[in-house]
Motif scaffolding. Sequence first.
Motif, mmCIF file in Angstrom:
data_model
loop_
_atom_site.group_PDB
_atom_site.id
_atom_site.type_symbol
_atom_site.label_atom_id
_atom_site.label_comp_id
_atom_site.label_asym_id
_atom_site.label_seq_id
_atom_site.Cartn_x
_atom_site.Cartn_y
_atom_site.Cartn_z
ATOM 1 N N GLY A 79 1.169 5.114 -0.385
ATOM 2 C CA GLY A 79 0.054 5.645 0.405
ATOM 3 C C GLY A 79 0.523 6.365 1.654
ATOM 4 N N LYS A 115 5.557 10.628 -3.871
ATOM 5 C CA LYS A 115 4.348 9.817 -4.022
ATOM 6 C C LYS A 115 3.881 9.824 -5.473
ATOM 7 N N GLY A 131 1.583 9.786 0.816
ATOM 8 C CA GLY A 131 0.418 10.646 0.636
ATOM 9 C C GLY A 131 -0.115 11.177 1.953
ATOM 10 N N LYS A 132 -0.056 10.352 2.989
ATOM 11 C CA LYS A 132 -0.517 10.806 4.311
ATOM 12 C C LYS A 132 0.404 11.890 4.855
ATOM 13 N N LEU A 164 2.583 0.070 -3.506
ATOM 14 C CA LEU A 164 1.450 0.973 -3.257
ATOM 15 C C LEU A 164 1.244 1.322 -1.781
ATOM 16 N N PRO A 165 1.409 0.384 -0.827
ATOM 17 C CA PRO A 165 1.244 0.794 0.581
ATOM 18 C C PRO A 165 2.249 1.875 1.012
ATOM 19 N N ALA A 185 -4.893 1.486 -7.564
ATOM 20 C CA ALA A 185 -4.944 0.207 -6.838
ATOM 21 C C ALA A 185 -6.119 -0.640 -7.326
ATOM 22 N N SER A 236 -4.343 7.360 -6.383
ATOM 23 C CA SER A 236 -3.776 6.167 -5.736
ATOM 24 C C SER A 236 -4.842 5.091 -5.572
ATOM 25 N N ILE A 237 -6.002 5.488 -5.118
ATOM 26 C CA ILE A 237 -7.107 4.538 -4.922
ATOM 27 C C ILE A 237 -7.535 3.952 -6.265
ATOM 28 N N LEU A 285 3.845 6.546 -7.808
ATOM 29 C CA LEU A 285 2.592 6.083 -8.398
ATOM 30 C C LEU A 285 2.706 6.002 -9.921
ATOM 31 N N SER A 324 -4.219 13.384 -5.851
ATOM 32 C CA SER A 324 -3.204 12.342 -5.753
ATOM 33 C C SER A 324 -3.721 11.149 -4.946
ATOM 34 N N LEU A 325 -4.447 11.451 -3.882
ATOM 35 C CA LEU A 325 -5.048 10.382 -3.068
ATOM 36 C C LEU A 325 -6.054 9.582 -3.899
#
Length: 146
Positions: free
Chosen positions: A89, A68, A92-93, A85-86, A141, A137-138, A72, A133-134
């Motif tokens: 993501g 991830k 990341g989950k 990006l999806p 985006a 990502s946001i 990114l 990291s989350l």
Amino acid sequence: MKVLIAANALLLILFPLSWFAPLMRAGLLPLFGLNEISLWSGIASLWQTDVLLALVVIIFAIIAPIAKTLGLLLVQLRIMAPTALPLIGVLGKFAMADVFLIALYIVLAKGAGFGRVEPAWGLYLFTATILASLCLSIATARSLRH
């Protein structure tokens, strides 16, 4: 975007550090010292008893977060298209699932009253790197949309 790239590159250092940092301290009896358990030592122990479970932990705790972060970084550097990006993501989950499992293990071990388990600083570092990291990502985006 340069700040996001630098922060994301920093995660490439912090993730491996968190793998070797003590996640928890565990022991059978309160009178004896506690053994520190890191992600890496946990995987090594699992590898001897349950290879499949060790592979699952490797995927969730090591491969998913690094993939991830690298994905990114490639998007941030415009080497890979933002349409990835999806998928990034989703990785990341998967990485966050490992933090949940470690926390669940600590809660179960404490609730069973069998021995003693304490969270250590590595658990907080690993959790912080996943959450950072989350957030990156946001932020990436949002930055790419503008």
